[in-house]
Scaffold this motif. Structure first.
Motif, short mmCIF file in Angstrom:
data_model
loop_
_atom_site.label_atom_id
_atom_site.label_comp_id
_atom_site.label_asym_id
_atom_site.label_seq_id
_atom_site.Cartn_x
_atom_site.Cartn_y
_atom_site.Cartn_z
N ALA A 41 109.98 98.06 79.97
CA ALA A 41 111.00 98.76 80.75
C ALA A 41 112.39 98.26 80.39
CB ALA A 41 110.74 98.58 82.23
N ALA A 42 112.58 97.79 79.17
CA ALA A 42 113.88 97.27 78.76
C ALA A 42 114.98 98.32 78.92
CB ALA A 42 113.82 96.79 77.31
N ALA A 92 115.36 88.02 91.44
CA ALA A 92 115.80 89.38 91.13
C ALA A 92 114.73 90.15 90.35
CB ALA A 92 117.11 89.34 90.34
N SER A 93 113.95 89.43 89.55
CA SER A 93 112.92 90.07 88.73
C SER A 93 111.78 90.65 89.55
CB SER A 93 112.36 89.06 87.72
OG SER A 93 113.34 88.66 86.80
N PRO A 95 114.87 100.28 87.84
CA PRO A 95 116.17 100.15 87.16
C PRO A 95 117.10 99.15 87.85
CG PRO A 95 115.55 102.45 87.32
CD PRO A 95 114.58 101.70 88.17
N MET A 96 117.78 98.34 87.04
CA MET A 96 118.74 97.37 87.56
C MET A 96 119.90 97.24 86.58
SD MET A 96 118.23 93.38 88.82
CE MET A 96 117.31 93.89 90.28
N ALA A 107 115.95 89.96 81.05
CA ALA A 107 115.55 90.77 79.90
C ALA A 107 114.10 90.52 79.53
CB ALA A 107 116.47 90.48 78.71
N ARG A 108 113.66 89.27 79.63
CA ARG A 108 112.27 88.95 79.29
C ARG A 108 111.30 89.69 80.21
NH1 ARG A 108 108.96 84.73 77.15
NH2 ARG A 108 106.85 85.58 77.25
N VAL A 109 111.60 89.71 81.49
CA VAL A 109 110.70 90.35 82.44
C VAL A 109 110.63 91.85 82.21
CG1 VAL A 109 110.21 90.78 84.88
CG2 VAL A 109 111.09 88.55 84.15
#
Length: 385
Positions: free
Chosen positions: A353-354, A313-314, A320-321, A345-347
Motif C-alpha cells: 500500500a505504498a 501511527a502505523s 491512506p495517510m 514507509a516500511r509498514v
C-alpha cells in the motif's frame, strides 16, 4: 600543661571535602548534577533500553492483522481511560446559511461525563458528503480550540482571536471553511482545556495532569478517547458518508489525527501536519518536549516500552495517510522526521500500500500549515476519498 589545637567542624569539613569528592568520584558516585536540561544524566542509557519490541515487523510476527490487534490492545490498555459507548444525544442549537455551506452548532454527549458544543459545516446539497474530523492544535493558546479551524460566526471576541491565529499559521485561512468550500462536511470539538472547555493556563497543565492521573485518567488518554468518540459521532450524521471520513490536524492536532486513525476504524484517511518523529530523536537536550507541561497531552506512560511513535501511527495502515511538515520546524529534529518516515514507509510497503502513504517535508517552511499545503492536502483527500 600542653595546649591542644582545636579544629572546628566546618573547618574539618572544608579540609576533608576535596578528599571526599575524590573518593566519591572513584566510587562512581552519580552526583551532584544528576539532572540537567530536565533530563537525568543516564537518559541515553534509558533510551538504549527502548527497543520497541511490539513494532512491526518482527521475524516471528508476519500476520499483519494479528499484529494490529495485539498492538492496538497494548496501546489502548495504556490510555488510562476506558472506551465509552454513551449515546450521543445530539441537538442542533443553531444553523445558518454560509457561502456554499451551512454553519451548524451541535451539543452532544462526547463522553459519559461531558456534554459539549461542537461546530460543523455541511456543504449545500443533498449529500452524503465526504467528511473531515478537524483536530485543533495546542499552541499554549486556550481561549480558542475548534475556532482555530472553523471560523466562529457566533462569537466576535473569539473571531478576532481565531483570525489572528489563522493569519499566523494558516495563511489567513480557516482550514475547515476551506474544506467545506471544497465539498467536505467538517466537524470540530474542543479538547479539555480549550475554548468552551477552558480554564487552563500553561503553568497549571502539570497540576491538571497529575490530578487526572490520581483520578485514574490522563490528559492524553482522555483526549484520545474523545477524538475517537467524535469520529464515531461524525459517522452518524445523515449528510456524511461514513465510509469517507478523514482526520485532519495541525501540530498537536496532527498528533491527534494519526492517533485517532490508529484507534478508530471510522477514519478512512489521515492528514497529519507538523507532528511526526521518532521518540528517541525527540528526546534530546533542548527539545521543546523536555519542558513538560504541554507534553502531557501527548504522553501515555509506558507506551514507548512497546511501540515507537510511528509504530502507533502505523496501526492505521494500510488506510491512506499523508504526513507532512516544514523543513525548519523547530519542534522536531530532521533525524527524527526521517526515522519516522522510514518506519511508516516500511509498514505501508509491506502491505503493498505504498501508494496510500505520502510523507513530505516542505523546504524553507517552519511550524505552519500554509495555503499551498492546505491545497495539496485537499487534492490528496479528493484522490483517496
Amino acid at each position: 600543661m600542653k595546649r591542644r589545637s582545636v579544629l572546628s567542624l566546618p573547618a574539618a569539613a572544608a579540609l576533608a571535602a576535596p578528599h571526599l569528592t575524590d573518593a566519591l568520584a572513584a566510587a562512581g558516585f552519580e552526583g551532584p548534577s544528576v539532572v540537567t536540561g530536565n533530563l537525568p544524566v543516564f537518559h541515553e542509557r534509558l533510551k538504549d533500553e527502548l527497543t520497541f519490541p511490539l513494532a512491526w515487523p518482527r521475524a516471528h510476527d508476519r500476520d499483519f492483522r494479528g499484529w494490529k490487534r495485539r498492538a492496538r490492545h497494548q496501546f489502548e490498555s495504556l490510555l488510562c481511560e476506558p472506551a465509552d459507548h454513551t449515546p450521543f444525544a445530539p441537538e442542533i442549537i443553531d444553523e445558518q446559511a454560509g457561502p456554499g455551506y451551512r454553519r451548524r452548532q451541535i451539543v452532544l454527549d462526547l463522553t459519559r461525563h461531558s456534554r459539549v458544543r461542537a461546530t460543523m459545516l455541511v456543504p449545500d446539497g443533498p449529500g452524503p458528503f465526504p467528511a473531515a474530523l478537524l483536530l485543533h492544535d495546542h499552541g499554549a493558546k486556550f481561549d480558542i480550540g475548534k475556532e482555530k479551524l472553523i471560523q466562529p460566526w457566533y462569537d466576535d471576541t473569539r473571531l478576532a482571536s481565531a483570525q489572528a491565529w489563522a493569519t499566523r499559521y494558516f495563511s489567513d485561512r480557516f482550514p475547515g471553511d476551506h474544506l467545506a468550500r471544497n465539498g467536505y462536511a467538517v466537524l470540530a470539538v474542543d479538547a479539555l482545556g480549550w475554548s468552551d472547555r477552558s480554564g487552563l493556563t500553561y503553568e497549571n497543565q502539570q497540576a491538571l495532569a497529575s490530578n487526572l492521573f490520581n483520578l485514574g485518567s490522563s490528559p492524553a488518554g482522555l483526549m484520545a478517547r474523545e477524538d475517537a468518540r467524535a469520529a464515531a459521532f461524525l459517522a452518524t450524521v445523515p449528510e456524511v458518508d461514513p465510509r469517507r471520513i478523514a482526520a485532519v490536524g495541525f501540530s498537536m492536532g496532527g498528533y491527534r489525527a494519526w492517533q485517532v486513525a490508529a484507534l478508530s476504524d471510522h477514519i478512512a484517511a489521515t492528514v497529519a501536519v507538523c507532528w511526526m518523529t521518532g521518540l528517541k530523536e525527540m528526546m534530546v537536550p533542548g527539545n521543546n518536549t523536555l519542558r513538560g507541561q504541554s507534553a502531557f497531552y501527548m504522553l501515555h506512560p509506558g507506551l514507548y516500552r512497546h511501540l515507537d511513535i510511528p509504530d502507533v501511527a502505523s496501526l492505521a495502515a494500510p488506510r491512506p495517510m499523508f504526513v507532512t511538515g516544514g523543513e525548519l520546524d523547530p519542534l522536531f529534529t530532521a533525524e527524527g522526521v526521517a526515522v519516522a518516515h522510514a518506519k511508516l514507509a516500511r509498514v505501508w510497503s509491506d502491505q503493498r500500500a505504498a501508494h496510500r502513504l505520502r510523507t513530505e517535508t516542505w523546504p524553507g517552511l517552519g511550524h505552519v500549515f500554509t495555503a499551498e499545503m492546505q491545497d495539496e492536502a485537499v487534492t490528496w483527500l479528493d484522490r483517496h476519498l
